[in-house]
Design a protein around this motif. Structure first.
Motif, mmCIF file in Angstrom:
data_model
loop_
_atom_site.group_PDB
_atom_site.id
_atom_site.type_symbol
_atom_site.label_atom_id
_atom_site.label_comp_id
_atom_site.label_asym_id
_atom_site.label_seq_id
_atom_site.Cartn_x
_atom_site.Cartn_y
_atom_site.Cartn_z
ATOM 1 N N GLY A 65 -3.979 -7.828 48.686
ATOM 2 C CA GLY A 65 -3.697 -8.097 50.216
ATOM 3 C C GLY A 65 -4.871 -8.931 49.980
ATOM 4 O O GLY A 65 -5.799 -9.484 50.083
ATOM 5 N N ALA A 66 -4.967 -9.376 51.633
ATOM 6 C CA ALA A 66 -6.047 -10.183 52.824
ATOM 7 C C ALA A 66 -7.348 -9.321 52.710
ATOM 8 O O ALA A 66 -8.414 -10.150 52.572
ATOM 9 C CB ALA A 66 -5.592 -10.549 53.822
ATOM 10 N N GLY A 67 -7.956 -8.485 53.111
ATOM 11 C CA GLY A 67 -8.502 -7.294 52.823
ATOM 12 C C GLY A 67 -9.116 -7.220 51.576
ATOM 13 O O GLY A 67 -8.219 -6.716 50.724
ATOM 14 N N VAL A 68 -10.613 -7.319 51.274
ATOM 15 C CA VAL A 68 -11.133 -7.394 49.861
ATOM 16 C C VAL A 68 -12.141 -6.715 49.393
ATOM 17 O O VAL A 68 -13.146 -6.167 49.070
ATOM 18 C CB VAL A 68 -11.401 -8.632 48.901
ATOM 19 N N LEU B 284 -5.272 -12.601 49.160
ATOM 20 C CA LEU B 284 -3.294 -12.681 50.052
ATOM 21 C C LEU B 284 -3.863 -14.096 51.673
ATOM 22 O O LEU B 284 -4.258 -13.396 52.387
ATOM 23 C CB LEU B 284 -2.714 -11.075 50.053
ATOM 24 N N VAL B 285 -3.423 -14.102 50.568
ATOM 25 C CA VAL B 285 -2.911 -15.693 52.480
ATOM 26 C C VAL B 285 -1.977 -15.975 52.417
ATOM 27 O O VAL B 285 -0.682 -16.400 51.277
ATOM 28 C CB VAL B 285 -4.435 -16.765 52.181
ATOM 29 N N MET C 183 2.195 -9.604 60.255
ATOM 30 C CA MET C 183 0.751 -8.965 61.669
ATOM 31 C C MET C 183 1.337 -9.599 62.584
ATOM 32 O O MET C 183 1.022 -8.462 63.964
ATOM 33 C CB MET C 183 -0.795 -9.332 61.182
ATOM 34 N N GLY C 184 1.905 -10.701 63.173
ATOM 35 C CA GLY C 184 2.157 -11.175 64.006
ATOM 36 C C GLY C 184 2.711 -10.418 64.812
ATOM 37 O O GLY C 184 2.530 -10.144 66.394
ATOM 38 N N VAL D 241 2.021 -4.996 55.702
ATOM 39 C CA VAL D 241 3.043 -4.780 54.189
ATOM 40 C C VAL D 241 2.797 -6.171 53.626
ATOM 41 O O VAL D 241 3.207 -6.813 53.290
ATOM 42 C CB VAL D 241 4.173 -3.810 54.161
ATOM 43 N N SER D 242 1.612 -5.938 52.041
ATOM 44 C CA SER D 242 2.041 -6.689 51.108
ATOM 45 C C SER D 242 3.943 -6.358 50.662
ATOM 46 O O SER D 242 4.178 -5.608 49.297
ATOM 47 C CB SER D 242 1.301 -6.783 50.009
ATOM 48 N N GLU D 243 4.215 -7.249 50.467
ATOM 49 C CA GLU D 243 5.648 -7.618 50.283
ATOM 50 C C GLU D 243 5.943 -8.251 48.814
ATOM 51 O O GLU D 243 5.005 -9.280 48.348
ATOM 52 C CB GLU D 243 6.603 -8.338 50.533
ATOM 53 N N PRO D 244 5.976 -7.091 47.212
ATOM 54 C CA PRO D 244 6.030 -7.826 46.078
ATOM 55 C C PRO D 244 6.316 -9.321 45.562
ATOM 56 O O PRO D 244 5.995 -9.570 44.927
ATOM 57 C CB PRO D 244 6.446 -6.331 45.689
ATOM 58 N N GLY D 245 7.540 -9.397 46.231
ATOM 59 C CA GLY D 245 8.508 -10.872 45.939
ATOM 60 C C GLY D 245 7.796 -11.686 46.127
ATOM 61 O O GLY D 245 7.111 -12.495 45.946
#
Ligand code: NDP
Ligand code: OXD
Length: 311
Positions: free
Chosen positions: A67-70, A87-88, A96-97, A278-282
């Motif tokens: 994810g973006a937050g660590v 993640l970027v 998020m937008g 959400v972080s999309e796995p693909g």
């Protein structure tokens, strides 16, 4: 060479398949499920890894945060000294937008009020300011906030941001502690997209709400950063007293939010279950594969976390 995978409370099977797809020929071992040789692990793909999981991997080269937050990975006090890549990714940024725009519009256009009236079969209209008269302040002006700002500006909102450091931006930007007061004084709708660090923990509290502009539709709080940013008792009281006119929260100090939490019944509050982006796995697996390709041809990996800043 094996990639070690751990996904916190999320199911790992879709992640395993997506990583195998994006990185053909590499083995993927799921922590706590598969047996693996610690010496064979060069890369770890992690979301909230169990503490101590990473320090016992002698040949680990890069940690990929899913994810973006660590804050989850950085809470391990025994992290090995290898780059942590956050993640970027456009997919995450665009999601998020959407969420931020939806929440700003919900409070601006009175969605909760009209839904309540609909239940009562009540036909009644409220005055409503134009978007150009509503001021949205993005707290944390990084990758996600800058994208949300573009959409909000296109709708017509007055948009400004607050970041740790001064930098060129396409909205008026306030920076650091000195910039916080003027930033809040100009904000009707506060959108928190800050990382959780020692400096930002608990920042969304009664004192901060009292510093926001009290005109038009505000003060409204929207938080998709982290639950640790917010004082939930202060939010509850502020919603009950009217110190906050409305709020949308996607993140909480305890997740999942317990069924008996008082916030569920707070007035003018929209709750979503940490699904703003959400972080999309693909998409994430393709990003990880791209970073591994860079690393293996001798280029530096990108979006490396600065451990001293905490994000
Ligand atoms: P970035 O690192 O790109 O941006 C972070 C921003 O916060 C930067 O502008 C940074 O300032 C600012 N900041 C950090 N510390 C401070 C401080 N002490 N005072 C003022 N500003 C500060 O992160 P992203 O935009 O990619 O992500 C932001 C956060 O969103 C993540 O850390 C995560 O917690 C959350 N998130 C939540 C999701 C969800 O579904 N709810 C999904 C994805 C992310 P500067 O520009 O000066 O460095
Ligand atoms: C993230 C998150 O940080 O999903 O990416 O919260």
């Amino acid at each position: 060479m094996t990639i070690l995978l751990t996904t916190g409370y999320h199911d790992a099977s879709a992640w395993r398949a997506a990583l195998a797809d994006a990185l053909p020929g590499r083995e993927v071992a799921v922590y706590g499920v598969d047996r693996y040789d610690p010496a064979a692990i060069r890369y770890a793909c992690t979301w909230h890894p169990p503490k101590g999981m990473l320090k016992v991997l002698p040949n680990l080269e890069v940690i990929f945060n899913l994810g973006a937050g660590v804050d989850g990975v950085l809470s391990d006090p025994e992290l090995p000294d290898v780059p942590i890549v956050r993640l970027v990714d456009d997919d995450l940024t665009e999601r998020m937008g959407e969420w931020v725009t939806l929440q700003v519009l919900n409070h601006h256009r009175g969605t909760l009020t009209y839904l309540a009236r609909q239940k009562r079969r009540e036909w009644k209209e409220d005055d409503q300011p134009a978007a150009r008269d509503v001021s949205v302040g993005l707290m944390g002006y990084g990758t996600l906030a800058a994208h949300a700002a573009r959409i909000l500006k296109a709708i017509g909102y007055r948009v400004h941001g607050w970041s740790r450091s001064d930098k060129p931006a396409d909205v008026p930007l306030f920076a650091g502690e000195a910039g916080l007061g003027p930033f809040l004084a100009a904000t009707d709708v506060l959108v928190a997209l800050l990382p959780l660090t020692a400096d930002t923990r608990g920042i969304l509290n009664a004192r901060l709400f009292a510093s926001m502009r009290r005109e038009g539709i505000g003060p409204v709080l929207i938080n998709a950063g982290r639950g640790g940013l917010q004082n939930e008792r202060d939010i509850l009281e502020a919603l009950r007293s009217g110190a906050l006119r409305g709020a949308s929260l996607d993140v909480f100090n305890t997740e999942p939010l317990p069924p008996d939490a008082s916030l569920w019944a707070a007035p003018n509050l929209i709750i979503t279950p940490h699904c703003a982006a959400v972080s999309e796995p693909g998409a994430v697996s393709r990003y990880v594969a791209g970073q591994i390709a860079r690393h293996e041809r001798g280029d530096p990996v990108e979006n490396v976390v600065d451990r001293s800043r905490g994000y």
